[in-house]
Design an enzyme around this catalytic site. Sequence first.
Site, PDB file in Angstrom:
ATOM      1  N   HIS A 178      72.691  17.350 117.524  1.00  0.00           N
ATOM      2  CA  HIS A 178      74.110  17.752 117.481  1.00  0.00           C
ATOM      3  C   HIS A 178      74.225  19.258 117.338  1.00  0.00           C
ATOM      4  O   HIS A 178      73.226  19.948 117.140  1.00  0.00           O
ATOM      5  CB  HIS A 178      74.863  16.990 116.388  1.00  0.00           C
ATOM      6  CG  HIS A 178      74.461  17.324 114.980  1.00  0.00           C
ATOM      7  ND1 HIS A 178      73.207  17.056 114.466  1.00  0.00           N
ATOM      8  CD2 HIS A 178      75.154  17.900 113.957  1.00  0.00           C
ATOM      9  CE1 HIS A 178      73.156  17.442 113.204  1.00  0.00           C
ATOM     10  NE2 HIS A 178      74.320  17.971 112.865  1.00  0.00           N
ATOM     11  N   HIS A 193      75.569  21.478 115.205  1.00  0.00           N
ATOM     12  CA  HIS A 193      75.641  22.311 113.992  1.00  0.00           C
ATOM     13  C   HIS A 193      74.523  23.361 113.939  1.00  0.00           C
ATOM     14  O   HIS A 193      73.383  23.095 114.335  1.00  0.00           O
ATOM     15  CB  HIS A 193      75.587  21.426 112.742  1.00  0.00           C
ATOM     16  CG  HIS A 193      76.868  20.675 112.508  1.00  0.00           C
ATOM     17  ND1 HIS A 193      76.946  19.531 111.757  1.00  0.00           N
ATOM     18  CD2 HIS A 193      78.139  20.927 112.947  1.00  0.00           C
ATOM     19  CE1 HIS A 193      78.205  19.098 111.727  1.00  0.00           C
ATOM     20  NE2 HIS A 193      78.943  19.925 112.448  1.00  0.00           N
ATOM     21  N   ASP A 249      72.686  24.556 111.620  1.00  0.00           N
ATOM     22  CA  ASP A 249      71.442  24.288 110.899  1.00  0.00           C
ATOM     23  C   ASP A 249      70.539  23.301 111.664  1.00  0.00           C
ATOM     24  O   ASP A 249      69.508  22.871 111.152  1.00  0.00           O
ATOM     25  CB  ASP A 249      71.718  23.794 109.471  1.00  0.00           C
ATOM     26  CG  ASP A 249      72.477  22.487 109.416  1.00  0.00           C
ATOM     27  OD1 ASP A 249      73.296  22.226 110.318  1.00  0.00           O
ATOM     28  OD2 ASP A 249      72.242  21.707 108.471  1.00  0.00           O
ATOM     29  N   HIS A 250      70.942  22.955 112.886  1.00  0.00           N
ATOM     30  CA  HIS A 250      70.089  22.137 113.773  1.00  0.00           C
ATOM     31  C   HIS A 250      69.793  22.848 115.095  1.00  0.00           C
ATOM     32  O   HIS A 250      69.022  22.340 115.904  1.00  0.00           O
ATOM     33  CB  HIS A 250      70.758  20.784 114.055  1.00  0.00           C
ATOM     34  CG  HIS A 250      70.859  19.939 112.821  1.00  0.00           C
ATOM     35  ND1 HIS A 250      70.059  18.842 112.590  1.00  0.00           N
ATOM     36  CD2 HIS A 250      71.638  20.069 111.722  1.00  0.00           C
ATOM     37  CE1 HIS A 250      70.357  18.331 111.412  1.00  0.00           C
ATOM     38  NE2 HIS A 250      71.322  19.050 110.861  1.00  0.00           N
ATOM     39  N   HIS A 260      79.681  12.118 112.746  1.00  0.00           N
ATOM     40  CA  HIS A 260      79.408  13.400 112.077  1.00  0.00           C
ATOM     41  C   HIS A 260      79.878  14.532 112.988  1.00  0.00           C
ATOM     42  O   HIS A 260      80.565  15.457 112.555  1.00  0.00           O
ATOM     43  CB  HIS A 260      77.904  13.481 111.800  1.00  0.00           C
ATOM     44  CG  HIS A 260      77.465  14.753 111.153  1.00  0.00           C
ATOM     45  ND1 HIS A 260      77.778  15.079 109.849  1.00  0.00           N
ATOM     46  CD2 HIS A 260      76.730  15.791 111.627  1.00  0.00           C
ATOM     47  CE1 HIS A 260      77.248  16.265 109.552  1.00  0.00           C
ATOM     48  NE2 HIS A 260      76.607  16.713 110.620  1.00  0.00           N
ATOM     49  N   ASP A 282      72.001  13.884 111.629  1.00  0.00           N
ATOM     50  CA  ASP A 282      72.869  13.790 110.448  1.00  0.00           C
ATOM     51  C   ASP A 282      73.800  12.581 110.519  1.00  0.00           C
ATOM     52  O   ASP A 282      74.889  12.588 109.929  1.00  0.00           O
ATOM     53  CB  ASP A 282      73.718  15.067 110.293  1.00  0.00           C
ATOM     54  CG  ASP A 282      72.885  16.263 109.854  1.00  0.00           C
ATOM     55  OD1 ASP A 282      71.683  16.101 109.598  1.00  0.00           O
ATOM     56  OD2 ASP A 282      73.462  17.365 109.761  1.00  0.00           O
ATOM     57  N   HIS A 315      68.075  15.777 106.686  1.00  0.00           N
ATOM     58  CA  HIS A 315      68.130  16.451 105.386  1.00  0.00           C
ATOM     59  C   HIS A 315      67.462  15.623 104.288  1.00  0.00           C
ATOM     60  O   HIS A 315      67.467  14.390 104.330  1.00  0.00           O
ATOM     61  CB  HIS A 315      69.590  16.685 104.958  1.00  0.00           C
ATOM     62  CG  HIS A 315      70.318  17.680 105.806  1.00  0.00           C
ATOM     63  ND1 HIS A 315      70.345  19.026 105.522  1.00  0.00           N
ATOM     64  CD2 HIS A 315      71.046  17.527 106.940  1.00  0.00           C
ATOM     65  CE1 HIS A 315      71.070  19.665 106.440  1.00  0.00           C
ATOM     66  NE2 HIS A 315      71.505  18.768 107.315  1.00  0.00           N
TER      67      HIS A 315
HETATM   68 ZN   LIG Z   1      75.219  18.384 110.920  1.00  0.00          ZN
END
Ligand SMILES: [Zn+2]
Length: 255
Positions: free
Chosen positions: A56, A58, A60-61, A114, A133, A171
Amino acid sequence: MPAQIHLFRCLKDNFGVLVHDPQTGATAAIDAPEAGAINAALADKGWRLTDILVTHHHGDHTAGIPDLKARYGCRVVGPAHEKNPIEGVDAAVGEGDSVKVGALAAQVIETPGHTAGHIAYWFPEEKVVFVGDTLFSIGCGRLFEDTAETMWRSLLKLRALPDDTRVYCGHEYTESNVRFALTVEPNNDALKRRAEDVRRVLAVGKFTVPSMLGEEKQANPFLRADVPAVAAAVGLAGKSAGQVFGELRERKNRF
Ligand SMILES: [Zn+2]
């Protein structure tokens, strides 16, 4: 030959994952939280990056994608239906598409909730699924871009995979997830066993991931919104699983 999977910490509480095909030498990163940690992991293992499989959009990915692509010339596979574009994606994939990493084959499962276009990568031969996530061990992702009903349907798709599937999530949130889950089902034996496992694993500095899907089905309240005892525990006996799931998610947000 089975895949070799290497899990390591990125950023604060993200996981980085490398999936290596020993037959062809192909190596995929599942998401790219940061280039530095992924480069170090590749050097550790002596593997060369050929692919990045993105779950996805985001940051942090995805933050590591530009650097990794520049360095390795790797292919980037990502979700076809995200609202926000992901820089550097070469192949946009959706439900039922197959993705090869060398000789290893994944199927794409769309898991919106998400984010609107979130996807998971399931390697049936390897009995492993990378869920980003959407699903966490004993938890699930927050609902940023879709409804509880949609997320519940996404989780049902993951729940339908075989019990002996290893689940890799994005995570290390398991300890907090277990504390919350015990407020919902304090007498769930599978959950109590998982709580013990998690305590033991974290005490020696190891990761609580991957988990076995069969155990998640028994212990993760977010996969159990259609269990009457769970509905009753949140005061919604007789209500739809989507409503129960939404209430669980709300309670976790406030936890
Ligand atoms: Zn995420």
